[in-house]
Enzyme design. Structure first.
Site, PDB file in Angstrom:
ATOM      1  N   ASP A  95      14.945 -19.052 -20.385  1.00  0.00           N
ATOM      2  CA  ASP A  95      12.763 -18.747 -19.721  1.00  0.00           C
ATOM      3  C   ASP A  95      11.781 -19.290 -20.595  1.00  0.00           C
ATOM      4  O   ASP A  95      10.921 -19.831 -19.667  1.00  0.00           O
ATOM      5  CB  ASP A  95      12.694 -17.117 -19.257  1.00  0.00           C
ATOM      6  CG  ASP A  95      11.512 -16.404 -20.111  1.00  0.00           C
ATOM      7  OD1 ASP A  95      12.612 -16.321 -21.154  1.00  0.00           O
ATOM      8  OD2 ASP A  95      11.380 -16.149 -20.213  1.00  0.00           O
ATOM      9  N   ASP A  98      11.996 -17.885 -26.017  1.00  0.00           N
ATOM     10  CA  ASP A  98      13.359 -17.185 -26.542  1.00  0.00           C
ATOM     11  C   ASP A  98      14.504 -17.672 -26.201  1.00  0.00           C
ATOM     12  O   ASP A  98      14.586 -18.944 -25.639  1.00  0.00           O
ATOM     13  CB  ASP A  98      12.648 -15.608 -26.432  1.00  0.00           C
ATOM     14  CG  ASP A  98      12.315 -15.615 -25.109  1.00  0.00           C
ATOM     15  OD1 ASP A  98      13.465 -16.012 -24.340  1.00  0.00           O
ATOM     16  OD2 ASP A  98      11.631 -14.849 -24.244  1.00  0.00           O
ATOM     17  N   TYR A 246       9.949  -8.722 -18.415  1.00  0.00           N
ATOM     18  CA  TYR A 246       9.603  -9.072 -17.226  1.00  0.00           C
ATOM     19  C   TYR A 246      10.075  -7.710 -15.492  1.00  0.00           C
ATOM     20  O   TYR A 246      10.623  -8.109 -15.084  1.00  0.00           O
ATOM     21  CB  TYR A 246      10.539 -10.251 -16.393  1.00  0.00           C
ATOM     22  CG  TYR A 246      10.063 -11.503 -17.025  1.00  0.00           C
ATOM     23  CD1 TYR A 246       9.760 -12.209 -16.697  1.00  0.00           C
ATOM     24  CD2 TYR A 246      10.819 -11.716 -18.440  1.00  0.00           C
ATOM     25  CE1 TYR A 246       8.794 -13.693 -17.286  1.00  0.00           C
ATOM     26  CE2 TYR A 246      10.401 -12.927 -19.249  1.00  0.00           C
ATOM     27  CZ  TYR A 246       9.681 -14.095 -18.533  1.00  0.00           C
ATOM     28  OH  TYR A 246       9.450 -15.246 -19.045  1.00  0.00           O
ATOM     29  N   GLU A 486       3.201 -20.479 -25.899  1.00  0.00           N
ATOM     30  CA  GLU A 486       4.418 -20.737 -25.163  1.00  0.00           C
ATOM     31  C   GLU A 486       4.494 -20.724 -23.502  1.00  0.00           C
ATOM     32  O   GLU A 486       3.583 -20.373 -22.940  1.00  0.00           O
ATOM     33  CB  GLU A 486       4.691 -18.851 -24.812  1.00  0.00           C
ATOM     34  CG  GLU A 486       6.159 -18.615 -25.140  1.00  0.00           C
ATOM     35  CD  GLU A 486       6.859 -17.289 -25.038  1.00  0.00           C
ATOM     36  OE1 GLU A 486       8.790 -17.299 -25.376  1.00  0.00           O
ATOM     37  OE2 GLU A 486       6.070 -16.121 -25.394  1.00  0.00           O
TER      38      GLU A 486
END
Length: 509
Positions: A95, A98, A246, A486
Site C-alpha cells: 500500500d 512498507d 488501517y 510516505e
C-alpha cells in the site's frame, strides 16, 4: 541624456536577441486550444504527470513481476504469500512504503483506479492500457482473496514486525502472516469495499474482456451479500493486527452504501436501488461529514449516487444531489457553509498524516461532479452564490497545479516530475540499493542505516506522490517523517482520472 539613450539601445538589442534565439520556445509555448475551444496555456505537463502517476503502481507490485515490468529496480517478492493458510495470495500491491499487503486500502485503491478509468478512460489514449493493467494487478489479487465463500483474506504480513525492519520487498524475512474475516469474525467495511472494487472494475473490462468482467461482477455480488449479512467491524476482531495502521474509524455503514451504489451502477439491478432507498438514511452519516478517503466513503457515495438522478433522472435518488451540493459548498471560500481549510498557498488541508490523499480524492470528486452537472445542465446553489461546473474544474485544477509545483516551495510532490521533487521518500524499496546494484541480502537492522542517512534515495520511485506539506506549506523532505514523506497507492489512484481530464482539456492527449 546620452547615457540614457545608450541604456535604451542596449536593452532593445538584448531583447531582440532574446526573442530571436528563443523563437522556437515561444512557438512551443503557444496556447493550446482546449476542449471547449478556448485558448489556454497549460502551466504543467499533465500528460507526463499522468504517465508517471500510473507508472508508480508498477513500483508497488508484489508477486511475480511480468516481462513488461517497466520499474527495473523492483524484482519478484512475496512469492509464498498465503502459504501459512495453504491459499494462494501472491500478487497485489504494497500500500505504501512498507511490505505489508493491507486489503482495506488496496480495495479502495482499486475502486478509485476503476472510477478514474470509467469516467475519464476515454481521454487517456495510450495510457488507458497501462491504467487497466494497474486495475487488473489488483483485481487478480482480490479474486484470490475472495475465492472461498464467506471468507476474505484481508492482510498478508505482520505489520508490527514489518515496521521493525527496513528491508527491500525482495529480501523480507518478516512473518507473512495471513489474516482473514469470515462469518464468525466479520469485517463489513473491508468486504463492502472489496465488493465495490470488484463491481467498479467489472465496468472497466466490460468491453475489452467480457468473460473477466462477468467473473468480477459475480464475485462482487457474492461478497456484498456476505458484507451485508454478517455485519461487524474488522477493527474489532483483528484490532491488534490492523490497528493503528488501517483501523476503521468511520464504521462500516458508509462502505455498505458505497458498495450498494457501485453494484447498482454496474448491474442496473433494481434490487440495489431498493436497498439504497430502504437503508440510505441509516447508512448515510450526517451531511456535514465531508471526508473522502480509504476509511470514509460518504462524500464519494453521494457524488456517485447523484449521477443516477442528474444524468439518468432517477427521482428516488434526488436527495443525493442536495447532499453533494452541501459537500461542494463546504469547499468554496465565501460560501455560507464553507468549512474547508486551505494552506496559505492554497492547498486543501484536512490532517497532518498523508494530507495529499484528501487533495487527490477531493479533486477527483470535483471534476466528476462537474461532469454530471454539465450533462444535466445543472449548477450548485451555495446560498445566493451559484457554482457552475467551470468553478469546480477550476478548483480541482488549482489543487493539482499545487501538487505539481505551483506552490510556495516551487516543489513538485510527485517524485520524478519537474525539476524539484522529494529526494528522501519514506519507502523501503526506493531507499535501499536495488538487487542489481547490491545483490547481497540487506538484513532487517542494517537496513536502518540506509533509512537514517541524509543521502537521496538511490532509486527514483517515479510517479510516487508523498503525503505532502503541512498547514503552513512547509515540507522537510525527511525520510523519517512518514506523515509527509510516505507515498501510497490511494493517493495516486484518484489522481489518474483527474490528470487524464486535464491533459485532454489542455490538448496534451
Amino acid at each position: 541624456m546620452a547615457d540614457s539613450r545608450s541604456s535604451v539601445f542596449v536593452i532593445l538589442y538584448f531583447c531582440t536577441l532574446f526573442l530571436l534565439c528563443n523563437g522556437n520556445t515561444f512557438r512551443r509555448s503557444h496556447p493550446h486550444k482546449g476542449v471547449h475551444g478556448h485558448s489556454r496555456l497549460a502551466p504543467h505537463n499533465y500528460r507526463d504527470a499522468l504517465t508517471k502517476s500510473i507508472l508508480f503502481f508498477e513500483g508497488q507490485r508484489s508477486g511475480k513481476l511480468p516481462p513488461n515490468q517497466r520499474i527495473s529496480w523492483r524484482k519478484d517478492s512475496g512469492l509464498s504469500d498465503g502459504s501459512d493458510l495453504h491459499v494462494d495470495l501472491v500478487g497485489g500491491y504494497y500500500d505504501a512504503g512498507d511490505n505489508v499487503k493491507f486489503g482495506f486500502p488496496m480495495a479502495f485503491t482499486t475502486t478509485m483506479l476503476s472510477w478514474s478509468v470509467i469516467e475519464f478512460g476515454g481521454l487517456m489514449k495510450q495510457e488507458l492500457q497501462h491504467a487497466k493493467q494497474a486495475v487488473r494487478w489488483a483485481t487478480d489479487y482480490l479474486l484470490k482473496a475472495t475465492a472461498h465463500p464467506d471468507t476474505i483474506y484481508v492482510q498478508v504480513g505482520d505489520a508490527k514486525k514489518d515496521h521493525g525492519c527496513w528491508e527491500r520487498p525482495e529480501d523480507m524475512d518478516t512473518p507473512r502472516s495471513v489474516f482473514k474475516i469470515d462469518r464468525n469474525n466479520p469485517g463489513t467495511e473491508v468486504a463492502a469495499e472489496t465488493a465495490a472494487a470488484l463491481a467498479a472494475a467489472s465496468m472497466v473490462f466490460r468491453r475489452s474482456d467480457k468473460a473477466y468482467s462477468r467473473v468480477l461482477i459475480n464475485r462482487a455480488i457474492r461478497v456484498f451479500e456476505f458484507a451485508d449479512k454478517h455485519r461487524g467491524s474488522y477493527s474489532d476482531g483483528l484490532k491488534s493486527y490492523v490497528c493503528p495502521y488501517y483501523c476503521s474509524f468511520s464504521g462500516y455503514q458508509d462502505e455498505l452504501l458505497w458498495g450498494a451504489a457501485w453494484l447498482h451502477r454496474a448491474t442496473r439491478n433494481p434490487m440495489y436501488l431498493k436497498y439504497i432507498e430502504r437503508n440510505g438514511q441509516v447508512l448515510g452519516a450526517s451531511e456535514e461529514d465531508f471526508t473522502f478517503g480509504w476509511d470514509n466513503k460518504h462524500a464519494g457515495a453521494r457524488i456517485l449516487l447523484s449521477k443516477s438522478f442528474l444524468v439518468q433522472g432517477m427521482q428516488a435518488l434526488h436527495e443525493y444531489k442536495s447532499h453533494s451540493d452541501n459537500f461542494i459548498c463546504s469547499l468554496i471560500p465565501g460560501a455560507p457553509s464553507f468549512t474547508a481549510q486551505y494552506t496559505p498557498g492554497g492547498l486543501l488541508y484536512r490532517m497532518s498524516d498523508s494530507n495529499m490523499q484528501y487533495v487527490t480524492s477531493t479533486s477527483f470528486l470535483l471534476l466528476t461532479y462537474a461532469k454530471y452537472l454539465k450533462s444535466s445542465h445543472m449548477t450548485v446553489s451555495c446560498g445566493a452564490t451559484i457554482i457552475t461546473p467551470k468553478t469546480l474544474r477550476s478548483l480541482a485544477k488549482k489543487q493539482v497545479d499545487y501538487l505539481l509545483g505551483s506552490n510556495p516551495k516551487k516543489m513538485s510532490y510527485m517524485v520524478g516530475y519537474g525539476p524539484r521533487y522529494p529526494q528522501r521518500i519514506h519507502h523501503r524499496g526506493a531507499s535501499l540499493p536495488s538487487i542489481a546494484k547490491h545483490p547481497q541480502k540487506i538484513e532487517c537492522s542494517p537496513g536502518f542505516d540506509f533509512m537514517n542517512t541524509e543521502a537521496p534515495n538511490p532509486n527514483v520511485h517515479v510517479g510516487a506522490i508523498v503525503g505532502g506539506p503541512d498547514q503552513h506549506d512547509m515540507f522537510p523532505d525527511e525520510r523519517s517523517d512518514y506523515e509527509q514523506s510516505e507515498p501510497s497507492t490511494y493517493i495516486n489512484a484518484p489522481l489518474v482520472g483527474t490528470l487524464a481530464y486535464l491533459a485532454h482539456s489542455f490538448g496534451q492527449l
